[in-house]
Design a protein around this motif. Structure first.
Motif, PDB file in Angstrom:
ATOM      1  N   THR A  97       4.720   1.853  10.588  1.00  0.00           N
ATOM      2  CA  THR A  97       3.500   2.537  11.012  1.00  0.00           C
ATOM      3  C   THR A  97       2.222   1.913  10.461  1.00  0.00           C
ATOM      4  O   THR A  97       1.268   1.653  11.212  1.00  0.00           O
ATOM      5  N   ASN A  98       2.159   1.678   9.163  1.00  0.00           N
ATOM      6  CA  ASN A  98       0.917   1.179   8.576  1.00  0.00           C
ATOM      7  C   ASN A  98       0.600  -0.248   9.013  1.00  0.00           C
ATOM      8  O   ASN A  98      -0.567  -0.582   9.238  1.00  0.00           O
ATOM      9  N   ALA A  99       1.632  -1.070   9.128  1.00  0.00           N
ATOM     10  CA  ALA A  99       1.401  -2.442   9.590  1.00  0.00           C
ATOM     11  C   ALA A  99       0.927  -2.464  11.036  1.00  0.00           C
ATOM     12  O   ALA A  99       0.046  -3.254  11.401  1.00  0.00           O
ATOM     13  N   VAL A 100       1.499  -1.603  11.872  1.00  0.00           N
ATOM     14  CA  VAL A 100       1.041  -1.525  13.269  1.00  0.00           C
ATOM     15  C   VAL A 100      -0.412  -1.061  13.311  1.00  0.00           C
ATOM     16  O   VAL A 100      -1.237  -1.619  14.056  1.00  0.00           O
ATOM     17  N   ALA A 101      -0.746  -0.038  12.509  1.00  0.00           N
ATOM     18  CA  ALA A 101      -2.128   0.442  12.466  1.00  0.00           C
ATOM     19  C   ALA A 101      -3.084  -0.673  12.039  1.00  0.00           C
ATOM     20  O   ALA A 101      -4.163  -0.852  12.625  1.00  0.00           O
ATOM     21  N   LEU A 102      -2.689  -1.433  11.021  1.00  0.00           N
ATOM     22  CA  LEU A 102      -3.508  -2.554  10.559  1.00  0.00           C
ATOM     23  C   LEU A 102      -3.776  -3.539  11.691  1.00  0.00           C
ATOM     24  O   LEU A 102      -4.896  -4.032  11.860  1.00  0.00           O
ATOM     25  N   SER A 103      -2.753  -3.805  12.486  1.00  0.00           N
ATOM     26  CA  SER A 103      -2.868  -4.799  13.561  1.00  0.00           C
ATOM     27  C   SER A 103      -3.839  -4.390  14.654  1.00  0.00           C
ATOM     28  O   SER A 103      -4.252  -5.225  15.462  1.00  0.00           O
ATOM     29  N   MET A 104      -4.219  -3.116  14.687  1.00  0.00           N
ATOM     30  CA  MET A 104      -5.094  -2.596  15.740  1.00  0.00           C
ATOM     31  C   MET A 104      -6.556  -2.525  15.322  1.00  0.00           C
ATOM     32  O   MET A 104      -7.415  -2.167  16.136  1.00  0.00           O
ATOM     33  N   LEU A 105      -6.862  -2.839  14.065  1.00  0.00           N
ATOM     34  CA  LEU A 105      -8.231  -2.736  13.585  1.00  0.00           C
ATOM     35  C   LEU A 105      -9.061  -3.944  14.020  1.00  0.00           C
ATOM     36  O   LEU A 105      -8.588  -5.083  13.949  1.00  0.00           O
ATOM     37  N   PRO A 106     -10.307  -3.726  14.431  1.00  0.00           N
ATOM     38  CA  PRO A 106     -11.107  -4.832  14.988  1.00  0.00           C
ATOM     39  C   PRO A 106     -11.557  -5.868  13.961  1.00  0.00           C
ATOM     40  O   PRO A 106     -11.852  -6.998  14.337  1.00  0.00           O
ATOM     41  N   GLU A 107     -11.636  -5.502  12.683  1.00  0.00           N
ATOM     42  CA  GLU A 107     -12.184  -6.433  11.692  1.00  0.00           C
ATOM     43  C   GLU A 107     -11.162  -7.384  11.093  1.00  0.00           C
ATOM     44  O   GLU A 107     -11.507  -8.231  10.266  1.00  0.00           O
ATOM     45  N   LEU A 157       2.108  -8.889  14.729  1.00  0.00           N
ATOM     46  CA  LEU A 157       1.884  -8.885  16.171  1.00  0.00           C
ATOM     47  C   LEU A 157       0.974  -7.710  16.519  1.00  0.00           C
ATOM     48  O   LEU A 157       1.288  -6.558  16.191  1.00  0.00           O
ATOM     49  N   SER A 158      -0.135  -7.972  17.182  1.00  0.00           N
ATOM     50  CA  SER A 158      -1.094  -6.914  17.483  1.00  0.00           C
ATOM     51  C   SER A 158      -0.456  -5.788  18.287  1.00  0.00           C
ATOM     52  O   SER A 158       0.276  -6.042  19.262  1.00  0.00           O
ATOM     53  N   ASN A 159      -0.709  -4.550  17.859  1.00  0.00           N
ATOM     54  CA  ASN A 159      -0.208  -3.343  18.527  1.00  0.00           C
ATOM     55  C   ASN A 159       1.311  -3.310  18.615  1.00  0.00           C
ATOM     56  O   ASN A 159       1.872  -2.659  19.491  1.00  0.00           O
ATOM     57  N   HIS A 160       1.984  -3.976  17.691  1.00  0.00           N
ATOM     58  CA  HIS A 160       3.434  -4.109  17.794  1.00  0.00           C
ATOM     59  C   HIS A 160       4.120  -3.994  16.431  1.00  0.00           C
ATOM     60  O   HIS A 160       4.901  -3.080  16.212  1.00  0.00           O
ATOM     61  N   GLY A 161       3.857  -4.919  15.522  1.00  0.00           N
ATOM     62  CA  GLY A 161       4.497  -4.814  14.222  1.00  0.00           C
ATOM     63  C   GLY A 161       4.673  -6.133  13.513  1.00  0.00           C
ATOM     64  O   GLY A 161       4.367  -7.200  14.048  1.00  0.00           O
ATOM     65  N   PRO A 162       5.180  -6.087  12.266  1.00  0.00           N
ATOM     66  CA  PRO A 162       5.329  -7.283  11.443  1.00  0.00           C
ATOM     67  C   PRO A 162       6.624  -8.045  11.723  1.00  0.00           C
ATOM     68  O   PRO A 162       7.638  -7.458  12.095  1.00  0.00           O
ATOM     69  N   VAL A 163       6.560  -9.347  11.509  1.00  0.00           N
ATOM     70  CA  VAL A 163       7.728 -10.226  11.588  1.00  0.00           C
ATOM     71  C   VAL A 163       7.695 -11.111  10.351  1.00  0.00           C
ATOM     72  O   VAL A 163       6.689 -11.778  10.091  1.00  0.00           O
ATOM     73  N   VAL A 164       8.780 -11.116   9.584  1.00  0.00           N
ATOM     74  CA  VAL A 164       8.803 -11.853   8.329  1.00  0.00           C
ATOM     75  C   VAL A 164      10.053 -12.726   8.254  1.00  0.00           C
ATOM     76  O   VAL A 164      11.163 -12.255   8.534  1.00  0.00           O
ATOM     77  N   TYR A 186      -4.531  -0.981   2.325  1.00  0.00           N
ATOM     78  CA  TYR A 186      -5.758  -1.361   3.032  1.00  0.00           C
ATOM     79  C   TYR A 186      -6.331  -0.171   3.787  1.00  0.00           C
ATOM     80  O   TYR A 186      -7.543   0.084   3.746  1.00  0.00           O
ATOM     81  N   LEU A 187      -5.480   0.575   4.477  1.00  0.00           N
ATOM     82  CA  LEU A 187      -5.946   1.729   5.246  1.00  0.00           C
ATOM     83  C   LEU A 187      -6.510   2.811   4.326  1.00  0.00           C
ATOM     84  O   LEU A 187      -7.501   3.472   4.661  1.00  0.00           O
ATOM     85  N   MET A 188      -5.897   2.986   3.163  1.00  0.00           N
ATOM     86  CA  MET A 188      -6.387   3.979   2.200  1.00  0.00           C
ATOM     87  C   MET A 188      -7.753   3.597   1.633  1.00  0.00           C
ATOM     88  O   MET A 188      -8.602   4.461   1.393  1.00  0.00           O
ATOM     89  N   LEU A 189      -7.957   2.292   1.407  1.00  0.00           N
ATOM     90  CA  LEU A 189      -9.156   1.816   0.718  1.00  0.00           C
ATOM     91  C   LEU A 189     -10.239   1.305   1.659  1.00  0.00           C
ATOM     92  O   LEU A 189     -11.324   0.930   1.205  1.00  0.00           O
ATOM     93  N   ARG A 190      -9.945   1.295   2.954  1.00  0.00           N
ATOM     94  CA  ARG A 190     -10.888   0.749   3.927  1.00  0.00           C
ATOM     95  C   ARG A 190     -12.247   1.442   3.801  1.00  0.00           C
ATOM     96  O   ARG A 190     -12.339   2.654   3.709  1.00  0.00           O
ATOM     97  N   ASN A 191     -13.296   0.626   3.784  1.00  0.00           N
ATOM     98  CA  ASN A 191     -14.688   1.091   3.692  1.00  0.00           C
ATOM     99  C   ASN A 191     -15.039   1.695   2.330  1.00  0.00           C
ATOM    100  O   ASN A 191     -16.089   2.313   2.181  1.00  0.00           O
ATOM    101  N   LEU A 192     -14.178   1.508   1.333  1.00  0.00           N
ATOM    102  CA  LEU A 192     -14.470   2.026  -0.009  1.00  0.00           C
ATOM    103  C   LEU A 192     -14.864   0.920  -0.983  1.00  0.00           C
ATOM    104  O   LEU A 192     -14.989   1.151  -2.178  1.00  0.00           O
ATOM    105  N   ASN A 193     -15.045  -0.293  -0.478  1.00  0.00           N
ATOM    106  CA  ASN A 193     -15.448  -1.437  -1.305  1.00  0.00           C
ATOM    107  C   ASN A 193     -14.508  -1.657  -2.492  1.00  0.00           C
ATOM    108  O   ASN A 193     -14.932  -1.694  -3.649  1.00  0.00           O
TER     109      ASN A 193
END
Length: 227
Positions: A97-107, A157-164, A186-193
């Motif tokens: 879940t978290n890796a997929v969410a990360l892959s969808m962020l624009p920055e 992979l964007s909107n899909h998931g990690p491959v290692v 990253y999702l927890m700390l995003r925008n918190l500098n």
């Protein structure tokens, strides 16, 4: 390691990943490359939580299906990583879940999907490349993997998931877990500098643990020396 033991290990690690919610339903796939160049790989539409060692797909060195159930549709993805990462002996692909969410962020930087946050994320997963979206099983993803020229063992992979990819199944699983925890942080700390590892700290890890990372610039991110 014997073929039978590898089959058991794939099922054991698959069940662990499934039971901890790291890949839901029938998502995700695992492969292990054999000494003769062939593979063992999880079947298509199979839950990683309920794998049968005897039903894992066996492919020969040419990628032809030899025995077992029909293999995952993500064979092009696995094949390209094995081709470009010569040391790779196992690949784990999840829909965590978290890796997929990360892959969808624009920055997100395609050259470094995660900033250098923790030593173990770098030590296990390394730098992480972000690829554009491809539908599951799309053969075109293989060319995208080849375009990375073997520099990355971890790909998102964007909107899909990690491959290692790693040199053992255990290492590939551990790296995937670290990637997922890194994405969660990253999702927890995003925008918190938050305070990331400094370039000097990243370079120290590279030297001390002989990490196989792309060249890092003064921000701790990979760069092409010809840029």
């Amino acid at each position: 390691m014997s073929n039978a033991r590898l089959r058991e290990d794939i099922c054991r690690y698959g069940r662990s990943l499934f039971e901890r919610g790291l890949t839901p339903g029938s998502s995700g796939n695992i492969s292990v490359r054999l000494d003769d160049g062939g593979w063992l790989v999880t079947p298509t539409n199979a839950s990683l939580g309920f794998l049968d060692p005897a039903r894992l797909a066996h492919l020969d060195a040419g990628g032809r299906h030899v025995s077992g159930d029909k293999p995952t549709k993500e064979i092009p993805l696995h094949s390209a990583l094995y081709e470009t990462r010569g040391s790779a002996r196992s690949i784990v692909h999840l829909h965590s879940t978290n890796a997929v969410a990360l892959s969808m962020l624009p920055e997100i930087d395609p050259r470094a999907a995660l900033p250098p946050m923790t030593p173990y994320c770098l030590m296990r997963a390394g730098q992480i490349a972000l690829l554009p979206y491809y539908r599951p099983g799309d053969p075109a993803v293989a060319d995208a993997i080849r375009g990375l020229a073997g520099k990355y063992a971890s790909v998102l992979l964007s909107n899909h998931g990690p491959v290692v990819a790693s040199d053992t199944l255990e290492a590939a699983v551990f790296a995937t877990e670290e990637l997922e925890e890194g994405a969660k942080l990253y999702l927890m700390l995003r925008n918190l500098n938050p305070r990331y590892l400094t370039p000097a700290q990243v370079k120290d890890l590279v030297r001390e643990f002989n990490l196989d990372l792309p060249i890092v610039d003064d921000h701790g991110h990979p760069h092409d020396p010809d840029d």
